[in-house]
Design an enzyme around this catalytic site. Structure first.
Site, PDB file in Angstrom:
ATOM      1  CE  LYS A 178      -6.046  -1.024   4.949  1.00 54.62           C
ATOM      2  NZ  LYS A 178      -7.314  -1.207   4.715  1.00 54.62           N
ATOM      3  NE  ARG A 202      -3.538  -2.163   2.262  1.00 54.72           N
ATOM      4  CZ  ARG A 202      -3.195  -3.262   3.348  1.00 54.72           C
ATOM      5  NH1 ARG A 202      -1.468  -3.503   4.199  1.00 54.72           N
ATOM      6  NH2 ARG A 202      -3.916  -4.519   3.304  1.00 54.72           N
ATOM      7  CE1 TYR A 208      -7.256  -3.445  -3.976  1.00 55.80           C
ATOM      8  CE2 TYR A 208      -5.672  -5.856  -4.442  1.00 55.80           C
ATOM      9  CZ  TYR A 208      -5.560  -4.262  -4.728  1.00 55.80           C
ATOM     10  OH  TYR A 208      -4.593  -3.269  -4.974  1.00 55.80           O
ATOM     11  CG  HIS A 253      -5.843   0.532  -4.504  1.00 57.37           C
ATOM     12  ND1 HIS A 253      -5.567  -0.407  -3.466  1.00 57.37           N
ATOM     13  CD2 HIS A 253      -7.250   0.109  -5.320  1.00 57.37           C
ATOM     14  CE1 HIS A 253      -6.505  -1.525  -3.981  1.00 57.37           C
ATOM     15  NE2 HIS A 253      -7.253  -1.063  -4.256  1.00 57.37           N
ATOM     16  NE  ARG A 300      -2.501  -3.797  -1.549  1.00 60.04           N
ATOM     17  CZ  ARG A 300      -2.695  -4.550  -0.330  1.00 60.04           C
ATOM     18  NH1 ARG A 300      -1.564  -4.709  -0.464  1.00 60.04           N
ATOM     19  NH2 ARG A 300      -3.443  -4.657   0.398  1.00 60.04           N
ATOM     20  CG  HIS A 303      -5.716  -9.309   1.869  1.00 57.67           C
ATOM     21  ND1 HIS A 303      -6.056  -9.038   0.184  1.00 57.67           N
ATOM     22  CD2 HIS A 303      -5.694  -7.145   1.367  1.00 57.67           C
ATOM     23  CE1 HIS A 303      -5.791  -8.039  -0.602  1.00 57.67           C
ATOM     24  NE2 HIS A 303      -5.771  -6.784   0.435  1.00 57.67           N
TER      25      HIS A 303
END
Length: 301
Positions: free
Chosen positions: A174, A150, A280, A245, A248, A271
């Site tokens: 994240k 990201r 995705y 993005h 990615r 993820h």
């Protein structure tokens, strides 16, 4: 807004910052959503947290829907409400948690534009890399595409996070979850050139350990990284404009087209759920036909 609701919001904000360790972006979004809820609640006669029953919550969400809010926004606002009412219930400010009775709107995920493999190669091979900023920009695009990280993760990288010899990068994703991702030879070579001949020309005493720097020597900001991607694509021409993005997503798509399994792509992208990776990423029709020919008993004669 009433004093009771204001105090509840302030307590919830402190809870998010101190105990949940949410990102500043999530904190701002939740705070804005819940202030809107509380203003609505006051308008319909609610004086404190105890008045936030399921009827009020559903009526507020229905109003949001009627005003044309997107499914993504409704899903986020529903999540904010459920987190808020769960907090109020744990603190004894409400007897029952009405948020548990709310359904979660399904989010519609629009796949970003992706580059074909030839387009990605054209972009990276034809970029103008003159000067320190040119070396930086090439390294930025090579790492974004070569690792699938990201843009926030890219900007958070420190010099020591890239192991050029092993071809890996240590990424903080994240939820402060750390993962190690592979970095291809073109990306490690570009990073090496940037570290050797680009970064020293821009770095200042305030640069710290940041791998990528802005023009003034500070850590590169995600907004600046996005501008770099769009500007470099425009310079090359004949390449569809994509965001970081999109790079990615291009990386994930090309991994799948090359034969990578979903579990591996999930680990690389960071993820938490394989379901996210399935949504995705998409596999090209040609890749599906190839798999069918190779794997199905009647795939080829």
């Amino acid at each position: 807004m009433t004093e009771g609701l204001q105090e509840a919001l302030e307590g919830f904000r402190r809870h998010l910052r101190a105990e949940r360790d949410v990102s500043p972006h999530t904190l701002r979004a939740y705070e804005g959503d819940l202030r809107d809820l509380c203003r609505y609640a006051v308008d319909v006669g609610v004086e404190g947290p105890a008045g936030l029953d399921v009827n009020v919550l559903r009526a507020w969400l229905a109003q949001q829907h009627a005003e044309g809010r997107s499914r993504a926004t409704l899903a986020r606002r529903t999540a904010a409400v459920r987190t808020f009412t769960a907090y109020l219930h744990r603190r004894g400010l409400i007897e029952k948690d009405p948020g548990q009775l709310l359904g979660t709107p399904k989010r519609h995920r629009d796949l970003p534009n992706v580059l074909g493999q030839d387009e990605a190669a054209r972009l990276l091979d034809q970029m103008d890399v003159e000067g320190p900023l040119g070396l930086r920009d090439l390294a930025v695009l090579e790492v974004l595409y070569g690792t699938g990280v990201r843009v926030s993760e890219l900007c958070g990288l420190d010099v020591d996070d890239i192991d050029v010899e092993r071809g890996t990068a240590r990424v903080l994703g994240k939820g402060n979850k750390e993962r190690t991702v592979p970095v291809g030879e073109p990306a490690t070579r570009a990073v090496g050139d940037w570290l050797r001949a680009g970064r020293p020309a821009i770095a200042t005493e305030h640069s710290g350990p940041a791998l990528f720097l802005g023009a003034r020597g500070g850590r590169l900001h995600p907004t600046s990284a996005r501008r770099i991607v769009h500007a470099r694509i425009a310079e090359v021409g004949e390449v569809p404009d994509v965001s970081p993005h999109g790079l990615r997503h291009s990386a994930a798509t090309h991994l799948l087209e090359g034969g990578a399994d979903l579990r591996s792509v999930q680990e690389i992208l960071g993820h938490a759920s394989l379901q996210t990776t399935q949504i995705y990423t998409h596999v090209s029709p040609e890749r599906l036909r190839q798999v069918h020919r190779q794997a199905h008993p009647r795939g080829a004669e």
